[in-house]
Design an enzyme around this catalytic site. Structure first.
Site, PDB file in Angstrom:
ATOM      1  N   SER A   1       0.824  -1.206   0.000  1.00 40.33           N
ATOM      2  CA  SER A   1       0.000   0.000   0.000  1.00 40.33           C
ATOM      3  C   SER A   1       0.862   1.262   0.000  1.00 40.33           C
ATOM      4  O   SER A   1       1.912   1.312   0.635  1.00 40.33           O
ATOM      5  CB  SER A   1      -0.902  -0.013   1.229  1.00 40.33           C
ATOM      6  OG  SER A   1      -1.664   1.173   1.285  1.00 40.33           O
ATOM      7  N   ASN A   8       9.118   8.037   5.903  1.00 44.16           N
ATOM      8  CA  ASN A   8       8.021   8.783   5.292  1.00 44.16           C
ATOM      9  C   ASN A   8       7.023   9.238   6.330  1.00 44.16           C
ATOM     10  O   ASN A   8       6.802   8.583   7.343  1.00 44.16           O
ATOM     11  CB  ASN A   8       7.338   7.967   4.190  1.00 44.16           C
ATOM     12  CG  ASN A   8       6.197   7.128   4.725  1.00 44.16           C
ATOM     13  OD1 ASN A   8       5.110   7.643   5.001  1.00 44.16           O
ATOM     14  ND2 ASN A   8       6.437   5.837   4.904  1.00 44.16           N
ATOM     15  N   ASN A  22      -6.913  -0.961   1.043  1.00 47.60           N
ATOM     16  CA  ASN A  22      -6.287  -0.663   2.333  1.00 47.60           C
ATOM     17  C   ASN A  22      -7.183   0.330   3.069  1.00 47.60           C
ATOM     18  O   ASN A  22      -7.288   1.494   2.684  1.00 47.60           O
ATOM     19  CB  ASN A  22      -4.878  -0.110   2.120  1.00 47.60           C
ATOM     20  CG  ASN A  22      -4.150   0.126   3.432  1.00 47.60           C
ATOM     21  OD1 ASN A  22      -4.459   1.063   4.167  1.00 47.60           O
ATOM     22  ND2 ASN A  22      -3.191  -0.718   3.743  1.00 47.60           N
ATOM     23  N   ASN A  62      -5.861  -1.482   7.869  1.00 47.37           N
ATOM     24  CA  ASN A  62      -4.662  -0.735   8.258  1.00 47.37           C
ATOM     25  C   ASN A  62      -4.803  -0.270   9.703  1.00 47.37           C
ATOM     26  O   ASN A  62      -5.375   0.787   9.975  1.00 47.37           O
ATOM     27  CB  ASN A  62      -4.498   0.455   7.295  1.00 47.37           C
ATOM     28  CG  ASN A  62      -3.274   1.298   7.589  1.00 47.37           C
ATOM     29  OD1 ASN A  62      -2.626   1.150   8.626  1.00 47.37           O
ATOM     30  ND2 ASN A  62      -2.956   2.198   6.683  1.00 47.37           N
ATOM     31  N   CYS A  80      -0.576   2.336  10.382  1.00 46.98           N
ATOM     32  CA  CYS A  80       0.123   3.516   9.877  1.00 46.98           C
ATOM     33  C   CYS A  80       0.559   4.386  11.056  1.00 46.98           C
ATOM     34  O   CYS A  80      -0.271   4.762  11.883  1.00 46.98           O
ATOM     35  CB  CYS A  80      -0.766   4.327   8.939  1.00 46.98           C
ATOM     36  SG  CYS A  80       0.032   5.869   8.426  1.00 46.98           S
ATOM     37  N   LYS A  91      -2.987  -5.647   8.661  1.00 46.27           N
ATOM     38  CA  LYS A  91      -1.582  -5.237   8.575  1.00 46.27           C
ATOM     39  C   LYS A  91      -1.104  -4.756   9.937  1.00 46.27           C
ATOM     40  O   LYS A  91      -1.632  -3.785  10.490  1.00 46.27           O
ATOM     41  CB  LYS A  91      -1.408  -4.129   7.521  1.00 46.27           C
ATOM     42  CG  LYS A  91       0.047  -3.823   7.193  1.00 46.27           C
ATOM     43  CD  LYS A  91       0.166  -2.989   5.915  1.00 46.27           C
ATOM     44  CE  LYS A  91       1.625  -2.761   5.517  1.00 46.27           C
ATOM     45  NZ  LYS A  91       1.734  -2.014   4.253  1.00 46.27           N
ATOM     46  N   ASN A 126       4.045  -3.193   8.978  1.00 47.75           N
ATOM     47  CA  ASN A 126       4.113  -1.797   8.533  1.00 47.75           C
ATOM     48  C   ASN A 126       5.435  -1.174   8.997  1.00 47.75           C
ATOM     49  O   ASN A 126       6.298  -1.864   9.546  1.00 47.75           O
ATOM     50  CB  ASN A 126       2.906  -1.027   9.096  1.00 47.75           C
ATOM     51  CG  ASN A 126       2.501   0.156   8.232  1.00 47.75           C
ATOM     52  OD1 ASN A 126       3.344   0.917   7.759  1.00 47.75           O
ATOM     53  ND2 ASN A 126       1.210   0.335   8.025  1.00 47.75           N
TER      54      ASN A 126
END
Lengths: 256, 309
Positions: free
Chosen positions: B21, B69, B99, B128, B131, B166, B193
């Site tokens: 993703s 990121n 996702n 998800n 993140c 995830k 992740n």
């Protein structure tokens, strides 16, 4: 269409201390690249460094299947690129991004800060000489670079921060007291320069096309790492740009 | 040549390599067969309930063999995704997992109700809960087994198709979170992740990222991710998809031998599109070299043959 290509290095030239021109053989890039487009180069297949280096296309020769880039050594990635020997293979990703033009006016002036001249010289290759080209550099150390530009674009008017080359001042000072209403501007340089240009001349010139620079992750629109704030939201410099109308960019949000 | 295809967590993967993703654009030019035929599936960019601008300021920073990121889930929201993007993506013949990323339970239920209305067109969900680049939601679910189970159950109330969860390496007990997802009905877990890291701009004397922290991925994290895959594969019976720094067929094989059924590839694509083909062909060659009829025969090979500690 953006793809990765293996491209032999044909020739390299240090046009000024730390500033290199590379000529690469890569027919798809030579055929498809348009002024404003850029490529992402990688010297090695290892993961150090992991990321490619985005560089504006300087010139193409579709018949010979070659293209050129020009860059300054600023870190490990560009150091590796400058150390490549003719005959060695580089990985090229591209061509990426939109292009300069179409322009609203027949008269197009170019404004460049140092290596920002690179995509503008490619534009010049496509259009012929500019009505005006203003180049700004730092000090006398830039003389070989400035002369290299002048050899390619004799219409160039030179400015330097300390007055040691050309006139004292910045490239955008070339616009002072000029009638800009029927002129289109093509601009590339450091973000503060472009911000200042738009601040001073945005009200008098309706067509200011700027090529922006941002740190990039993927260079193909996937990661959204290179966005800038615009009137239509956060947009990717890589494939939504790198050329934007200056009035679309939210300059106060643009950090450096 | 079919020896490496398999159904993983309900998704039919011709190649056990999935594009992670947030690493691939929706633009048509990047979905041509020459690139995507080497991918078994693709996970969409994170989708949120409402259009979301993502994080201001710097978003990427290169590190030794890696990338930090702080994108922060920039996307057009679930309605636009289903109206426009889903049809675009379905044209290309590559299975697409959505996702799904949420701030709270209400958002998740809204999104899953929308998706359920298009169930026939969706190949799978990648939930998800991991993140690290948002102030609310996401990773705050995934660090906790109870919350992860709640989110997984909530998806299951609206969705009986393939559901991958995830995981985040920030969870104090990752195998416990994986077990919680499994008990709550996950078809597979993705491990893992990005890792929380940070960078400081020493020229200006400030953190690079506005939120200070950012997620680290790329080859730098591969050994860390491999260890997590090993631990998680030992904790659950559902398939594990290995994710984190994979950039070669050998990396993918290591993930599989640690217990993964497939791998996701992300940052390596920033470096080289050819990594998909290399892994695809390298896994086929590995299956031949080991003399197995299915790559699944190599799954957990290292677990089964290693000396117990």
């Amino acid at each position: 269409m953006i793809r990765d290509y293996q491209a032999p290095l044909l020739a390299k030239e240090e046009v000024s201390p730390g500033i290199w021109r590379l000529s690469l053989e890569c027919p798809p890039i030579a055929r498809e690249a348009r002024p404003g487009n850029f490529v992402l180069l990688k010297a090695v297949s290892s993961s150090a460094p992991l990321l490619r280096r985005p560089l504006g296309v300087l010139e193409t020769d579709a018949e010979k299947g070659t293209f050129g880039v020009l860059f300054r050594v600023v870190g490990a990635g560009t150091e590796l690129l400058s150390g490549m020997a003719p005959g060695q293979i580089l990985s090229v990703r591209g061509p990426v991004g939109g292009q300069f033009g179409p322009f609203e006016h027949g008269r197009v002036w170019a404004v460049a800060g140092t290596l920002g001249v690179v995509p503008l010289l490619f534009l010049r290759q496509a259009r012929g000489a500019f009505d005006k080209l203003f180049l700004g550099v730092g000090n006398a150390g830039w003389r070989p670079f400035a002369e290299w530009v002048r050899a390619r674009a004799p219409e160039m008017e030179l400015f330097s921060d300390d007055g040691s080359l050309g006139k004292k001042g910045f490239a955008i000072d070339g616009l002072k007291d000029q009638a800009l209403e029927d002129v289109s501007l093509a601009v590339c340089g450091p973000n503060p320069m472009m911000k200042a240009l738009y601040g001073q001349y945005g009200a008098r010139c309706a067509d200011i096309q700027v090529s922006l620079e941002r740190r990039m992750g993927c260079g193909m629109g996937g990661c959204f790492g290179c966005v800038v704030d615009t009137e239509t939201g956060r947009r990717r410099v890589c494939i939504d740009g790198p050329v934007f109308q200056a009035r679309e960019v939210k300059w106060d949000e643009l950090h450096l | 040549m079919s020896s490496i295809s398999s159904v993983v967590g309900g998704v039919d993967l011709k190649v056990p390599v999935v594009i992670a993703s947030g690493t691939w654009p929706y633009e048509e030019g990047m979905w041509q067969e020459d690139l995507t035929r080497h991918a078994g599936a693709i996970c969409s960019k994170a989708i949120t309930r409402r259009p979301w601008p993502g994080n201001p300021g710097a978003r990427v920073w290169e590190t030794p063999s890696g990338i930090l990121n702080s994108i922060g889930l920039q996307n057009e929201g679930i309605d636009h995704f289903l109206d426009v993007r889903l049809n675009q993506l379905r044209k290309h013949g590559v299975p697409v997992l959505l996702n799904v990323s949420m701030e709270n339970a209400e958002d998740l239920d809204y999104m899953m109700a929308c998706i359920a209305g298009r169930a026939d067109e969706v190949d799978g969900i990648e939930l998800n809960v991991s993140c690290p680049n948002t102030d609310r939601g996401c990773m705050s679910w995934g660090v906790d087994p109870t919350l992860t189970a709640q989110a997984t159950e909530q998806v299951r109330r609206r969705w009986d198709g393939p559901l991958w969860v995830k995981l985040t390496p920030q969870a104090p007990d990752i195998p416990a979170v994986a077990r919680a997802a499994e008990s709550a009905g996950a078809s597979a877990v993705v491990a893992v992740n990005t890792w929380l890291g940070m960078a400081i701009d020493t020229k200006r004397g400030v953190p690079v990222f506005n939120r200070r922290v950012a997620g680290l991925s790329g080859p730098a994290v591969f050994p860390l991710a491999l260890r997590v895959v090993w631990d998680v594969a030992g904790a659950v019976k559902i398939p594990v998809i290995g994710c984190g720094g994979v950039r070669s067929a050998d990396d993918a094989l290591a993930m599989i031998m640690a217990g993964a059924s497939a791998v996701e590839v992300g940052a390596a694509l920033f470096s080289d599109f050819g990594v998909l083909k290399e892994i695809h062909e390298g896994l086929e060659a590995a299956a031949q070299r080991w003399g197995v009829t299915s790559l699944a025969d190599l799954r957990a090979k290292a677990r089964n043959t290693s000396v117990s500690a």
